[in-house]
Design a protein around this motif. Structure first.
Motif, PDB file in Angstrom:
ATOM      1  N   ASP A  28      -0.464  18.893  -6.749  1.00  0.00           N
ATOM      2  CA  ASP A  28       0.175  19.822  -7.696  1.00  0.00           C
ATOM      3  C   ASP A  28       0.852  20.986  -6.974  1.00  0.00           C
ATOM      4  OD1 ASP A  28      -2.493  20.438  -6.969  1.00  0.00           O
ATOM      5  OD2 ASP A  28      -2.577  21.990  -8.492  1.00  0.00           O
ATOM      6  N   VAL A  29       1.881  20.646  -6.240  1.00  0.00           N
ATOM      7  CA  VAL A  29       2.701  21.662  -5.572  1.00  0.00           C
ATOM      8  C   VAL A  29       4.148  21.406  -5.982  1.00  0.00           C
ATOM      9  CG1 VAL A  29       1.117  21.880  -3.616  1.00  0.00           C
ATOM     10  CG2 VAL A  29       2.988  20.214  -3.509  1.00  0.00           C
ATOM     11  N   PRO A  30       5.068  22.348  -5.742  1.00  0.00           N
ATOM     12  CA  PRO A  30       6.471  22.126  -6.098  1.00  0.00           C
ATOM     13  C   PRO A  30       7.002  20.809  -5.548  1.00  0.00           C
ATOM     14  CG  PRO A  30       6.144  24.397  -5.459  1.00  0.00           C
ATOM     15  CD  PRO A  30       4.851  23.692  -5.162  1.00  0.00           C
ATOM     16  N   TYR A  31       7.943  20.200  -6.286  1.00  0.00           N
ATOM     17  CA  TYR A  31       8.428  18.869  -5.917  1.00  0.00           C
ATOM     18  C   TYR A  31       8.899  18.794  -4.472  1.00  0.00           C
ATOM     19  CZ  TYR A  31      11.174  14.621  -5.714  1.00  0.00           C
ATOM     20  OH  TYR A  31      11.672  13.405  -5.329  1.00  0.00           O
ATOM     21  N   TRP A  32       9.656  19.777  -4.018  1.00  0.00           N
ATOM     22  CA  TRP A  32      10.206  19.716  -2.660  1.00  0.00           C
ATOM     23  C   TRP A  32       9.094  19.661  -1.617  1.00  0.00           C
ATOM     24  CZ3 TRP A  32       9.003  23.299   1.020  1.00  0.00           C
ATOM     25  CH2 TRP A  32       8.468  24.528   0.577  1.00  0.00           C
ATOM     26  N   LEU A  33       8.022  20.405  -1.867  1.00  0.00           N
ATOM     27  CA  LEU A  33       6.908  20.410  -0.916  1.00  0.00           C
ATOM     28  C   LEU A  33       6.109  19.121  -1.019  1.00  0.00           C
ATOM     29  CD1 LEU A  33       5.177  21.760   1.195  1.00  0.00           C
ATOM     30  CD2 LEU A  33       3.993  23.011  -0.643  1.00  0.00           C
ATOM     31  N   ARG A  34       5.909  18.633  -2.249  1.00  0.00           N
ATOM     32  CA  ARG A  34       5.193  17.374  -2.438  1.00  0.00           C
ATOM     33  C   ARG A  34       5.954  16.230  -1.780  1.00  0.00           C
ATOM     34  NH1 ARG A  34       4.716  17.912  -7.321  1.00  0.00           N
ATOM     35  NH2 ARG A  34       6.276  16.517  -8.220  1.00  0.00           N
ATOM     36  N   ALA A  35       7.263  16.196  -1.964  1.00  0.00           N
ATOM     37  CA  ALA A  35       8.083  15.150  -1.349  1.00  0.00           C
ATOM     38  C   ALA A  35       8.020  15.225   0.172  1.00  0.00           C
ATOM     39  CB  ALA A  35       9.526  15.259  -1.828  1.00  0.00           C
ATOM     40  N   PHE A  36       8.044  16.444   0.700  1.00  0.00           N
ATOM     41  CA  PHE A  36       7.960  16.617   2.155  1.00  0.00           C
ATOM     42  C   PHE A  36       6.621  16.107   2.681  1.00  0.00           C
ATOM     43  CE2 PHE A  36       6.416  19.307   5.679  1.00  0.00           C
ATOM     44  CZ  PHE A  36       7.325  18.924   6.664  1.00  0.00           C
ATOM     45  N   LEU A  37       5.541  16.479   2.000  1.00  0.00           N
ATOM     46  CA  LEU A  37       4.205  16.071   2.440  1.00  0.00           C
ATOM     47  C   LEU A  37       4.003  14.566   2.320  1.00  0.00           C
ATOM     48  CD1 LEU A  37       2.071  18.906   0.787  1.00  0.00           C
ATOM     49  CD2 LEU A  37       2.568  18.621   3.226  1.00  0.00           C
ATOM     50  N   VAL A  38       4.398  14.014   1.162  1.00  0.00           N
ATOM     51  CA  VAL A  38       4.137  12.600   0.890  1.00  0.00           C
ATOM     52  C   VAL A  38       5.115  11.699   1.628  1.00  0.00           C
ATOM     53  CG1 VAL A  38       4.018  10.814  -0.885  1.00  0.00           C
ATOM     54  CG2 VAL A  38       3.084  13.106  -1.342  1.00  0.00           C
ATOM     55  N   VAL A  74       0.838  -1.200   0.000  1.00  0.00           N
ATOM     56  CA  VAL A  74       0.000   0.000   0.000  1.00  0.00           C
ATOM     57  C   VAL A  74       0.875   1.254   0.000  1.00  0.00           C
ATOM     58  CG1 VAL A  74      -1.738   1.313   1.276  1.00  0.00           C
ATOM     59  CG2 VAL A  74      -1.929  -1.176   1.124  1.00  0.00           C
ATOM     60  N   LYS A  75       1.947   1.226   0.782  1.00  0.00           N
ATOM     61  CA  LYS A  75       2.863   2.366   0.833  1.00  0.00           C
ATOM     62  C   LYS A  75       3.496   2.613  -0.525  1.00  0.00           C
ATOM     63  CE  LYS A  75       6.858   4.201   3.362  1.00  0.00           C
ATOM     64  NZ  LYS A  75       7.818   3.980   4.478  1.00  0.00           N
ATOM     65  N   LYS A  76       3.923   1.570  -1.198  1.00  0.00           N
ATOM     66  CA  LYS A  76       4.535   1.696  -2.523  1.00  0.00           C
ATOM     67  C   LYS A  76       3.543   2.306  -3.502  1.00  0.00           C
ATOM     68  CE  LYS A  76       6.642  -1.077  -6.213  1.00  0.00           C
ATOM     69  NZ  LYS A  76       7.008  -2.456  -6.652  1.00  0.00           N
ATOM     70  N   TYR A  77       2.309   1.847  -3.439  1.00  0.00           N
ATOM     71  CA  TYR A  77       1.272   2.357  -4.336  1.00  0.00           C
ATOM     72  C   TYR A  77       0.968   3.832  -4.050  1.00  0.00           C
ATOM     73  CZ  TYR A  77      -3.378   3.098  -6.283  1.00  0.00           C
ATOM     74  OH  TYR A  77      -4.453   3.614  -6.964  1.00  0.00           O
ATOM     75  N   LEU A  78       0.805   4.164  -2.778  1.00  0.00           N
ATOM     76  CA  LEU A  78       0.506   5.546  -2.406  1.00  0.00           C
ATOM     77  C   LEU A  78       1.648   6.489  -2.780  1.00  0.00           C
ATOM     78  CD1 LEU A  78      -1.182   5.119   1.101  1.00  0.00           C
ATOM     79  CD2 LEU A  78      -2.287   5.690  -1.072  1.00  0.00           C
ATOM     80  N   ASP A  79       2.870   6.002  -2.683  1.00  0.00           N
ATOM     81  CA  ASP A  79       4.032   6.816  -3.050  1.00  0.00           C
ATOM     82  C   ASP A  79       3.939   7.229  -4.518  1.00  0.00           C
ATOM     83  OD1 ASP A  79       6.446   8.103  -3.053  1.00  0.00           O
ATOM     84  OD2 ASP A  79       7.655   6.283  -3.054  1.00  0.00           O
ATOM     85  N   GLU A  80       3.680   6.264  -5.384  1.00  0.00           N
ATOM     86  CA  GLU A  80       3.580   6.568  -6.813  1.00  0.00           C
ATOM     87  C   GLU A  80       2.383   7.473  -7.095  1.00  0.00           C
ATOM     88  OE1 GLU A  80       3.133   4.370 -11.183  1.00  0.00           O
ATOM     89  OE2 GLU A  80       2.824   3.207  -9.334  1.00  0.00           O
ATOM     90  N   PHE A  81       1.258   7.157  -6.487  1.00  0.00           N
ATOM     91  CA  PHE A  81       0.028   7.911  -6.722  1.00  0.00           C
ATOM     92  C   PHE A  81       0.144   9.358  -6.245  1.00  0.00           C
ATOM     93  CE2 PHE A  81      -4.411   8.682  -4.859  1.00  0.00           C
ATOM     94  CZ  PHE A  81      -4.884   9.268  -6.016  1.00  0.00           C
ATOM     95  N   LEU A  82       0.537   9.551  -5.001  1.00  0.00           N
ATOM     96  CA  LEU A  82       0.545  10.886  -4.407  1.00  0.00           C
ATOM     97  C   LEU A  82       1.715  11.741  -4.870  1.00  0.00           C
ATOM     98  CD1 LEU A  82      -0.571   9.982  -0.787  1.00  0.00           C
ATOM     99  CD2 LEU A  82      -1.972  10.886  -2.651  1.00  0.00           C
ATOM    100  N   MET A  83       2.756  11.125  -5.414  1.00  0.00           N
ATOM    101  CA  MET A  83       3.884  11.907  -5.943  1.00  0.00           C
ATOM    102  C   MET A  83       3.635  12.374  -7.376  1.00  0.00           C
ATOM    103  SD  MET A  83       6.163  12.658  -3.758  1.00  0.00           S
ATOM    104  CE  MET A  83       7.493  13.206  -4.845  1.00  0.00           C
ATOM    105  N   ASP A  84       2.523  11.982  -7.957  1.00  0.00           N
ATOM    106  CA  ASP A  84       2.154  12.478  -9.281  1.00  0.00           C
ATOM    107  C   ASP A  84       1.868  13.979  -9.166  1.00  0.00           C
ATOM    108  OD1 ASP A  84       0.844  13.225 -11.656  1.00  0.00           O
ATOM    109  OD2 ASP A  84      -0.131  11.277 -11.870  1.00  0.00           O
ATOM    110  N   PRO A  85       2.567  14.809  -9.930  1.00  0.00           N
ATOM    111  CA  PRO A  85       2.373  16.256  -9.825  1.00  0.00           C
ATOM    112  C   PRO A  85       0.993  16.736 -10.259  1.00  0.00           C
ATOM    113  CG  PRO A  85       3.782  15.733 -11.687  1.00  0.00           C
ATOM    114  CD  PRO A  85       3.616  14.464 -10.898  1.00  0.00           C
ATOM    115  N   ARG A  86       0.208  15.873 -10.868  1.00  0.00           N
ATOM    116  CA  ARG A  86      -1.159  16.245 -11.221  1.00  0.00           C
ATOM    117  C   ARG A  86      -2.170  15.766 -10.180  1.00  0.00           C
ATOM    118  NH1 ARG A  86       1.628  16.402 -15.709  1.00  0.00           N
ATOM    119  NH2 ARG A  86       1.110  18.031 -17.225  1.00  0.00           N
ATOM    120  N   VAL A  87      -1.686  15.058  -9.183  1.00  0.00           N
ATOM    121  CA  VAL A  87      -2.531  14.673  -8.049  1.00  0.00           C
ATOM    122  C   VAL A  87      -2.314  15.666  -6.913  1.00  0.00           C
ATOM    123  CG1 VAL A  87      -3.012  12.891  -6.321  1.00  0.00           C
ATOM    124  CG2 VAL A  87      -2.613  12.258  -8.711  1.00  0.00           C
TER     125      VAL A  87
END
Length: 347
Positions: free
Chosen positions: A35-45, A20-33
């Motif tokens: 949609d914030v700057p990569y550094w912030l998305r990586a921090f959140l996810v 589930v973690k692997k799946y959520l990582d791919e899903f939530l790191m999609d910039p169209r899901v």
């Protein structure tokens, strides 16, 4: 040679928190899901969500998992098989996220001699986080691995008469012998900013009571407009009376404003206001999945009962209904025979 790629959201390989973690990582790191700057998305996810959510999500998947596997995957595979039985063109199935990748699906078609692909995102309404991310990923794969392929993507079909007919029929069949006071159309939620980002006019979408009913080129890519239009067309088809139905949005994440009204709060409010019998349908999905089977059918019912409601009727998605198979097959055959996008994409 022509071929078709059916595409749905995806699913973890199992209910194990690691999968589930692997799946959520791919899903939530999609910039169209998200949609914030990569550094912030990586921090959140990676810094927050993946340290807390996988276990809870795994438990949710465990509640709805079938012995054959993920309901979404199983249902999508059944749909693929039924369509394949009715058409001569190869039909492949892929998921935007997870191990059933788009690349594998395209490669399967190429291995069968296909050089002209119709991609069918299995989402009635267009959204950045659904249709657009599929189209963008397919384009990336074409450029990198499949430059020889000609690719056509089926546009949103939220308003197409044959889709509205099948959806309306599925609702009426379920409610034929059910006594209900209110029918709630619950669509997957998206952040309000997604609506504004998808506005090709850069000025039309105000997310108020008027913009979605005022004609505009923006509606071609406006998720909110398309959801409201689906509700309106079905309501007219079923002769629903004003006040007996409404639209809401589910599955919000984070603290930014998402499309409203929210489904969970709507269900609770209806129970508290005295509604004893309600029905709910989820037209943003064509296949039952975690959001319909757990969030709506289980959590939604719990909320309704706790608020004083009595009967909570959930209308299944179209899944692999024979009439839905006929609709998809008809679109595919029109594309195969005519070679015209207008055969399947009339707006």
């Amino acid at each position: 040679m022509k071929g078709v790629l059916l595409v749905n959201l995806g699913s973890p390989d199992s209910t194990d928190p690691k999968d589930v973690k692997k799946y959520l990582d791919e899903f939530l790191m999609d910039p169209r899901v998200i949609d914030v700057p990569y550094w912030l998305r990586a921090f959140l996810v990676k810094g927050i969500i993946l340290n807390t959510r996988p276990k809870k999500s795994a438990e949710a998947y465990q509640r709805i998992w079938w012995k054959e596997g993920s309901p979404l995957i199983v249902i999508s595979a059944r749909l693929q098989q039924k369509i394949q039985e009715k058409t001569t063109v190869p039909i492949a199935l892929a998921m935007r996220y997870g191990s059933m990748t788009l690349k594998k699906g395209l490669q399967e078609l190429v291995d069968k001699g296909v050089d002209d692909v119709l991609v069918i995102p299995l989402y009635p309404q267009f959204a950045m986080a659904t249709t657009e991310t599929i189209d963008v990923k397919v384009d990336e794969l074409k450029k990198e691995f499949f430059p020889q392929l000609q690719i056509t993507s089926l546009p949103a079909f939220f308003h197409k008469p044959e889709y509205i007919e099948v959806l309306s029929k599925s609702i009426s069949e379920k409610l034929e012998h059910v006594d209900y006071e209110h029918l709630l159309f619950s669509y997957h939620g998206v952040p309000e900013r997604h609506i504004r980002k998808s506005d090709i006019t850069k000025s039309h979408c105000k997310i108020d009571q008027s913009c979605c009913v005022t004609p505009s080129p923006a509606h071609q890519f406006c998720y909110r407009h398309q959801c409201l239009k689906t509700t309106d067309l079905v309501a007219k088809k079923l002769n629903l009376q004003p006040g007996t139905f409404s639209t809401s949005f589910q599955s919000r994440l984070g603290f930014d404003p998402w499309l409203q009204p929210y489904t969970d709060r709507t269900i609770e409010r209806m129970g508290l206001n005295g509604t004893k019998k309600m029905a709910i349908v989820t037209p943003a999905f064509v296949s039952d999945c975690l959001e319909t089977l757990e969030e709506i059918a289980m959590e939604g019912e719990e909320i309704f009962h706790e608020a004083g409601g009595k009967e909570f009727t959930v209308i299944p998605c179209l899944n692999d209904r024979d009439d839905w198979v006929e609709v998809l097959t008809g679109w595919i055959d029109s594309w195969r025979i005519t070679d015209l996008k207008t055969a399947i994409a009339t707006h």
